[in-house]
Design an enzyme around this catalytic site. Structure first.
Site, PDB file in Angstrom:
ATOM      1  N   LEU A 231       0.816  -1.212   0.000  1.00 36.19           N
ATOM      2  CA  LEU A 231       0.000   0.000   0.000  1.00 36.19           C
ATOM      3  C   LEU A 231       0.853   1.266   0.000  1.00 36.19           C
ATOM      4  CD1 LEU A 231      -2.517  -1.116   2.784  1.00 36.19           C
ATOM      5  CD2 LEU A 231      -2.800  -1.346   0.299  1.00 36.19           C
ATOM      6  N   GLU A 232       0.567   2.152  -0.941  1.00 35.44           N
ATOM      7  CA  GLU A 232       1.105   3.513  -0.938  1.00 35.44           C
ATOM      8  C   GLU A 232      -0.088   4.439  -0.733  1.00 35.44           C
ATOM      9  OE1 GLU A 232       3.769   4.622  -4.116  1.00 35.44           O
ATOM     10  OE2 GLU A 232       4.293   2.530  -4.482  1.00 35.44           O
ATOM     11  N   LEU A 233      -0.177   5.038   0.469  1.00 36.47           N
ATOM     12  CA  LEU A 233      -1.396   5.714   0.871  1.00 36.47           C
ATOM     13  C   LEU A 233      -1.176   7.210   1.099  1.00 36.47           C
ATOM     14  CD1 LEU A 233      -2.649   2.892   3.257  1.00 36.47           C
ATOM     15  CD2 LEU A 233      -3.099   3.184   0.811  1.00 36.47           C
ATOM     16  N   THR A 446       8.213   0.751  -2.438  1.00 34.03           N
ATOM     17  CA  THR A 446       8.614   0.652  -3.831  1.00 34.03           C
ATOM     18  C   THR A 446       9.844   1.529  -4.006  1.00 34.03           C
ATOM     19  OG1 THR A 446       7.081   2.440  -4.410  1.00 34.03           O
ATOM     20  CG2 THR A 446       6.303   0.187  -4.727  1.00 34.03           C
TER      21      THR A 446
END
Length: 466
Positions: A231-233, A446
């Site tokens: 998750l990139e939130l 990432t």
């Protein structure tokens, strides 16, 4: 539960894309073909995978003007900046290509007589990549390139705000020679449908970029499966201005960090803490800088700030401003003719940049992600107070400290709870450094030296001589 994809131009409210989204049943069939394609793609050499990705990047670059204009029309960023996103995405991809061989190499075990021992990094299978609308090329490259180079097949779900982008990306990779079904696009207009698709057994891993609420939904949807979800939130990223700075220069940088892309960046500056010794001067410099900004038609090359993405986003941003004003904040936004003209327009989701002073942590804009061109500025009396306030958040994506005393700046950023910390810089994910969120800002990473970790699984080999 509507899954219709209806994309509205944020600047004109014209419908630019309208078609049914991919159904769950269609996605199941697509996932099966993706799994089948994986069996052969995983055997393709890394050198050939790299060649295909490089050709795709060349095709994208050859069409950059067309793609940039389409991006402006879909999500509203001024045209003067959109080619820059595509070029930056290519630089990220080139870095991931550069480190691919080393990142994906076998990991030798300790020598043991009579044995050959190693850990191999093997592809996970079919990866669902759900990317964001605010920087679709950048957020997609973060996952797509390492996933493909590691030998995975990809199901790409572009945000329904930028569906044309997804089509163009797939076209470029297909023209570059990517085998059939290795990259397929799912147009999904409903989060409920996305949740169901993420549960499809053939999908072995999920990479999601978007809101914290959306990320939590996906974790809940896949909770009964042993399936990694990366998750990139969101963020509520702070900046601290110490009293020893060049105030004018720092103000210019932080206005850009807060207002670029209409503040619609997960790592945009959303809270500014300024030492009391330079607070008044800093506010004046911010006001002077904003007088030079132009809010308006994003297809105009002179426009610096376009509309926000939707009427709902506009309402949320205004609700945060209203909440702050109700609780005692002061609207310190300078007079700017373009701000007034754009906001009185009958069309478009235009939100003028807003400067708020006399703010505190009782206000929504200091606690939640506003995701708009709002710059709240709070006075502090010490480094210790600034650090405490910066860490007083559920988010932890990025944070910046502005100072001439680099040694002291490093002491401060060591105390800050965020995945990326800056001194005298902000709003800049670097491809050679890990992009990772702390707290409610993400899970996994990432880019950087661990940028392939989310797209491989480990397999240990013990081989005894006969």
């Amino acid at each position: 539960m509507s899954n219709q994809i209806r994309t509205i131009n944020p600047a004109t409210h014209e419908i630019i894309f309208d078609q049914p989204g991919t159904s769950v049943e269609e996605a199941r069939k697509i996932a099966i073909t993706s799994k089948q394609a994986f069996q052969s793609w995983r055997t393709v050499s890394l050198e050939e995978r790299i060649s295909i990705v490089k050709r795709a990047l060349q095709i994208i670059d050859s069409r950059i003007d067309e793609l940039a204009k389409e991006l402006t029309i879909q999500m509203g960023r001024p045209i003067r900046y959109c080619a820059g996103e595509i070029k930056t995405a290519a630089l990220r991809a080139e870095h991931m290509i550069k480190i691919a061989k080393e990142s994906l190499a076998d990991l030798p075990g300790e020598p043991q007589e009579g044995f050959r021992r190693m850990v191999k990094q093997v592809p996970v299978g079919t990866v669902l990549v759900a990317s964001a609308w605010n920087y679709p090329y950048l957020t997609t490259v973060n996952a797509l390139v390492p996933a493909l180079l590691a030998g995975n097949t990809v199901l790409l779900r572009p945000s329904p705000q930028v569906p044309i982008f997804g089509q163009r990306l797939a076209e470029a990779f297909n023209e570059a020679g990517l085998p059939k079904d290795v990259l397929q696009v799912l147009q999904i207009g409903s989060l409920d449908v996305l949740d169901q698709i993420a549960q499809i057994p053939e999908i072995q891993s999920v990479s999601f970029t978007g809101s914290t609420a959306g990320g939590i939904r996906l974790r809940e949807a896949t909770a009964k499966q042993v399936k990694p979800v990366h998750l990139e939130l969101g963020g509520n990223d702070p900046a601290y201005v110490r009293p020893d700075v060049d105030v004018k220069s720092v103000a210019e940088n932080l206005v850009d960090g807060a207002v670029f892309n209409s503040g619609q960046s997960c790592c945009s500056v959303e809270r500014v803490y300024v030492h009391e010794k330079v607070y008044d001067e800093f506010v004046r410099c911010v006001q002077k800088e904003l007088k030079g900004y132009k809010l308006g038609d994003p297809l105009d090359q002179t426009t610096t700030t376009g509309p926000v993405v939707s009427a709902i986003a506009k309402e949320k941003i205004q609700s945060h401003v209203d909440d702050a004003l109700k609780k005692g904040a002061v609207n310190a936004t300078p007079q700017n003719e373009s701000f007034s003209l754009a906001q009185t327009s009958q069309k478009g989701n235009f939100v003028a940049p807003v400067v708020l002073t006399n703010v505190n942590h009782d206000m929504l804009t200091m606690r939640e992600e506003t995701f708009g061109p709002v710059m709240p500025i709070m006075k502090v009396s010490s480094d210790e107070e600034a650090v405490a306030l910066m860490n007083d958040s559920d988010y932890g994506l990025t944070a910046s400290v502005w100072t001439k005393d680099i040694a002291r700046g490093e002491e401060i950023i060591d105390q800050i709870e965020a995945g990326t910390v800056f001194i005298n810089r902000c709003d800049y994910p670097a491809p050679d450094l890990a992009w990772t969120g702390w707290k409610m800002s993400g899970l996994g990473c990432t880019l950087g030296p661990r940028g392939y970790d989310g797209f491989v699984k480990l397999k240990s080999y013990h081989i005894k001589n006969a």
